[in-house]
Design a protein around this motif. Structure first.
Motif, PDB file in Angstrom:
ATOM      1  N   GLY A   7     -59.737 -17.315 -97.051  1.00 22.70           N
ATOM      2  CA  GLY A   7     -60.360 -16.983 -95.778  1.00 22.70           C
ATOM      3  C   GLY A   7     -61.183 -18.165 -95.294  1.00 22.70           C
ATOM      4  O   GLY A   7     -60.741 -19.309 -95.349  1.00 22.70           O
ATOM      5  N   ASP A   8     -62.382 -17.910 -94.852  1.00 22.38           N
ATOM      6  CA  ASP A   8     -63.286 -18.960 -94.379  1.00 22.38           C
ATOM      7  C   ASP A   8     -64.402 -19.231 -95.382  1.00 22.38           C
ATOM      8  O   ASP A   8     -65.453 -19.740 -95.004  1.00 22.38           O
ATOM      9  N   VAL A   9     -64.185 -18.890 -96.643  1.00 23.07           N
ATOM     10  CA  VAL A   9     -65.258 -18.991 -97.638  1.00 23.07           C
ATOM     11  C   VAL A   9     -65.079 -20.217 -98.532  1.00 23.07           C
ATOM     12  O   VAL A   9     -64.032 -20.413 -99.135  1.00 23.07           O
ATOM     13  N   MET A  10     -66.145 -21.012 -98.573  1.00 27.61           N
ATOM     14  CA  MET A  10     -66.206 -22.162 -99.472  1.00 27.61           C
ATOM     15  C   MET A  10     -67.535 -22.105-100.200  1.00 27.61           C
ATOM     16  O   MET A  10     -68.542 -21.691 -99.635  1.00 27.61           O
ATOM     17  N   VAL A  11     -67.520 -22.479-101.481  1.00 29.92           N
ATOM     18  CA  VAL A  11     -68.752 -22.512-102.270  1.00 29.92           C
ATOM     19  C   VAL A  11     -68.863 -23.880-102.928  1.00 29.92           C
ATOM     20  O   VAL A  11     -67.868 -24.562-103.168  1.00 29.92           O
ATOM     21  N   CYS A  12     -70.070 -24.249-103.229  1.00 27.90           N
ATOM     22  CA  CYS A  12     -70.319 -25.496-103.940  1.00 27.90           C
ATOM     23  C   CYS A  12     -69.824 -25.331-105.386  1.00 27.90           C
ATOM     24  O   CYS A  12     -70.131 -24.333-106.043  1.00 27.90           O
ATOM     25  N   LYS A  13     -69.045 -26.283-105.872  1.00 23.31           N
ATOM     26  CA  LYS A  13     -68.476 -26.161-107.224  1.00 23.31           C
ATOM     27  C   LYS A  13     -69.551 -26.030-108.294  1.00 23.31           C
ATOM     28  O   LYS A  13     -69.357 -25.322-109.275  1.00 23.31           O
ATOM     29  N   LYS A  14     -70.691 -26.665-108.102  1.00 25.32           N
ATOM     30  CA  LYS A  14     -71.733 -26.589-109.132  1.00 25.32           C
ATOM     31  C   LYS A  14     -72.357 -25.200-109.216  1.00 25.32           C
ATOM     32  O   LYS A  14     -72.994 -24.875-110.206  1.00 25.32           O
ATOM     33  N   ASP A  15     -72.137 -24.345-108.202  1.00 23.53           N
ATOM     34  CA  ASP A  15     -72.666 -22.985-108.212  1.00 23.53           C
ATOM     35  C   ASP A  15     -71.728 -21.984-108.886  1.00 23.53           C
ATOM     36  O   ASP A  15     -72.103 -20.840-109.108  1.00 23.53           O
ATOM     37  N   VAL A  16     -70.508 -22.403-109.204  1.00 22.83           N
ATOM     38  CA  VAL A  16     -69.527 -21.508-109.822  1.00 22.83           C
ATOM     39  C   VAL A  16     -69.871 -21.317-111.294  1.00 22.83           C
ATOM     40  O   VAL A  16     -70.008 -22.272-112.054  1.00 22.83           O
ATOM     41  N   SER A  45     -66.195  -9.370-100.465  1.00 19.04           N
ATOM     42  CA  SER A  45     -64.744  -9.309-100.542  1.00 19.04           C
ATOM     43  C   SER A  45     -64.135 -10.226 -99.490  1.00 19.04           C
ATOM     44  O   SER A  45     -64.485 -10.160 -98.321  1.00 19.04           O
ATOM     45  N   ILE A  46     -63.234 -11.078 -99.930  1.00 15.74           N
ATOM     46  CA  ILE A  46     -62.549 -12.001 -99.032  1.00 15.74           C
ATOM     47  C   ILE A  46     -61.184 -11.434 -98.658  1.00 15.74           C
ATOM     48  O   ILE A  46     -60.581 -11.853 -97.689  1.00 15.74           O
ATOM     49  N   SER A  47     -60.679 -10.489 -99.434  1.00 14.16           N
ATOM     50  CA  SER A  47     -59.354  -9.934 -99.204  1.00 14.16           C
ATOM     51  C   SER A  47     -59.380  -8.417 -99.335  1.00 14.16           C
ATOM     52  O   SER A  47     -60.358  -7.837 -99.781  1.00 14.16           O
ATOM     53  N   SER A  48     -58.268  -7.810 -98.953  1.00 11.55           N
ATOM     54  CA  SER A  48     -58.157  -6.364 -99.125  1.00 11.55           C
ATOM     55  C   SER A  48     -58.044  -6.056-100.619  1.00 11.55           C
ATOM     56  O   SER A  48     -57.629  -6.904-101.411  1.00 11.55           O
ATOM     57  N   GLU A  49     -58.426  -4.853-100.999  1.00  9.32           N
ATOM     58  CA  GLU A  49     -58.502  -4.493-102.418  1.00  9.32           C
ATOM     59  C   GLU A  49     -57.196  -4.696-103.170  1.00  9.32           C
ATOM     60  O   GLU A  49     -57.191  -5.157-104.303  1.00  9.32           O
ATOM     61  N   GLU A  50     -56.079  -4.373-102.554  1.00  3.04           N
ATOM     62  CA  GLU A  50     -54.804  -4.498-103.257  1.00  3.04           C
ATOM     63  C   GLU A  50     -54.330  -5.947-103.378  1.00  3.04           C
ATOM     64  O   GLU A  50     -53.406  -6.235-104.109  1.00  3.04           O
ATOM     65  N   ILE A  62     -70.836 -12.706-105.798  1.00  2.00           N
ATOM     66  CA  ILE A  62     -69.579 -12.513-106.510  1.00  2.00           C
ATOM     67  C   ILE A  62     -68.523 -12.303-105.442  1.00  2.00           C
ATOM     68  O   ILE A  62     -68.671 -11.430-104.575  1.00  2.00           O
ATOM     69  N   TYR A  63     -67.474 -13.108-105.477  1.00  4.40           N
ATOM     70  CA  TYR A  63     -66.431 -13.046-104.458  1.00  4.40           C
ATOM     71  C   TYR A  63     -65.146 -12.483-105.043  1.00  4.40           C
ATOM     72  O   TYR A  63     -64.736 -12.876-106.134  1.00  4.40           O
ATOM     73  N   LEU A  64     -64.513 -11.583-104.306  1.00  5.97           N
ATOM     74  CA  LEU A  64     -63.212 -11.044-104.678  1.00  5.97           C
ATOM     75  C   LEU A  64     -62.194 -11.802-103.832  1.00  5.97           C
ATOM     76  O   LEU A  64     -62.103 -11.619-102.619  1.00  5.97           O
ATOM     77  N   SER A  65     -61.455 -12.687-104.482  1.00 12.07           N
ATOM     78  CA  SER A  65     -60.598 -13.641-103.788  1.00 12.07           C
ATOM     79  C   SER A  65     -59.115 -13.277-103.874  1.00 12.07           C
ATOM     80  O   SER A  65     -58.660 -12.778-104.902  1.00 12.07           O
ATOM     81  N   PRO A  66     -58.353 -13.587-102.814  1.00  9.25           N
ATOM     82  CA  PRO A  66     -56.904 -13.359-102.841  1.00  9.25           C
ATOM     83  C   PRO A  66     -56.145 -14.495-103.518  1.00  9.25           C
ATOM     84  O   PRO A  66     -54.930 -14.470-103.613  1.00  9.25           O
ATOM     85  N   ILE A  67     -56.872 -15.492-104.012  1.00 17.12           N
ATOM     86  CA  ILE A  67     -56.245 -16.662-104.627  1.00 17.12           C
ATOM     87  C   ILE A  67     -56.317 -16.522-106.151  1.00 17.12           C
ATOM     88  O   ILE A  67     -57.346 -16.128-106.701  1.00 17.12           O
ATOM     89  N   SER A  68     -55.227 -16.857-106.817  1.00 18.09           N
ATOM     90  CA  SER A  68     -55.158 -16.679-108.272  1.00 18.09           C
ATOM     91  C   SER A  68     -56.127 -17.596-109.011  1.00 18.09           C
ATOM     92  O   SER A  68     -56.544 -18.640-108.505  1.00 18.09           O
ATOM     93  N   CYS A  69     -56.456 -17.187-110.231  1.00 17.08           N
ATOM     94  CA  CYS A  69     -57.356 -17.967-111.096  1.00 17.08           C
ATOM     95  C   CYS A  69     -56.814 -19.370-111.326  1.00 17.08           C
ATOM     96  O   CYS A  69     -57.570 -20.347-111.284  1.00 17.08           O
ATOM     97  N   ASN A  70     -55.516 -19.462-111.588  1.00 10.43           N
ATOM     98  CA  ASN A  70     -54.922 -20.772-111.869  1.00 10.43           C
ATOM     99  C   ASN A  70     -55.045 -21.706-110.675  1.00 10.43           C
ATOM    100  O   ASN A  70     -55.361 -22.881-110.839  1.00 10.43           O
ATOM    101  N   THR A  71     -54.804 -21.193-109.484  1.00 13.93           N
ATOM    102  CA  THR A  71     -54.915 -22.018-108.282  1.00 13.93           C
ATOM    103  C   THR A  71     -56.352 -22.458-108.064  1.00 13.93           C
ATOM    104  O   THR A  71     -56.620 -23.626-107.762  1.00 13.93           O
TER     105      THR A  71
END
Length: 85
Positions: A7-16, A45-50, A62-71
């Motif tokens: 979506g339009d969400v970006m976070v600072c890598k040091k905050d992860v 939530s950045i994406s729909s639940e499913e 805490i962000y619920l992302s539609p992008i996989s962990c590996n990506t």
């Protein structure tokens, strides 16, 4: 550097703090953690639940992302997060 979570969400890598698979939400411990975080209004939530593929825990939210962990891992280049040089 920043990490694009979808979506339009970006976070600072040091905050992860952690990036976990959304399937881990079925674990009793993770489920309880996310319920408390939801009650405290920390979940975004950045994406729909499913379509949730990963849970990204940061120092603020805490962000619920539609992008996989590996990506997300590849995007973040985890080795740079742990490299103190």
């Amino acid at each position: 550097m920043f990490l694009h979570l979808g979506g339009d969400v970006m976070v600072c890598k040091k905050d992860v703090i952690a990036i976990i698979n959304a399937k881990a939400k079925q674990s009793p411990v993770t489920k309880e953690f996310l319920e408390v975080a939801s009650d405290e209004d920390f979940i975004k939530s950045i994406s729909s639940e499913e379509k949730e593929k990963s849970v990204v825990i940061t120092t603020r939210n805490i962000y619920l992302s539609p992008i996989s962990c590996n990506t997300l891992r590849k995007r973040s280049d985890i080795s740079s997060l742990t490299d103190n040089t």
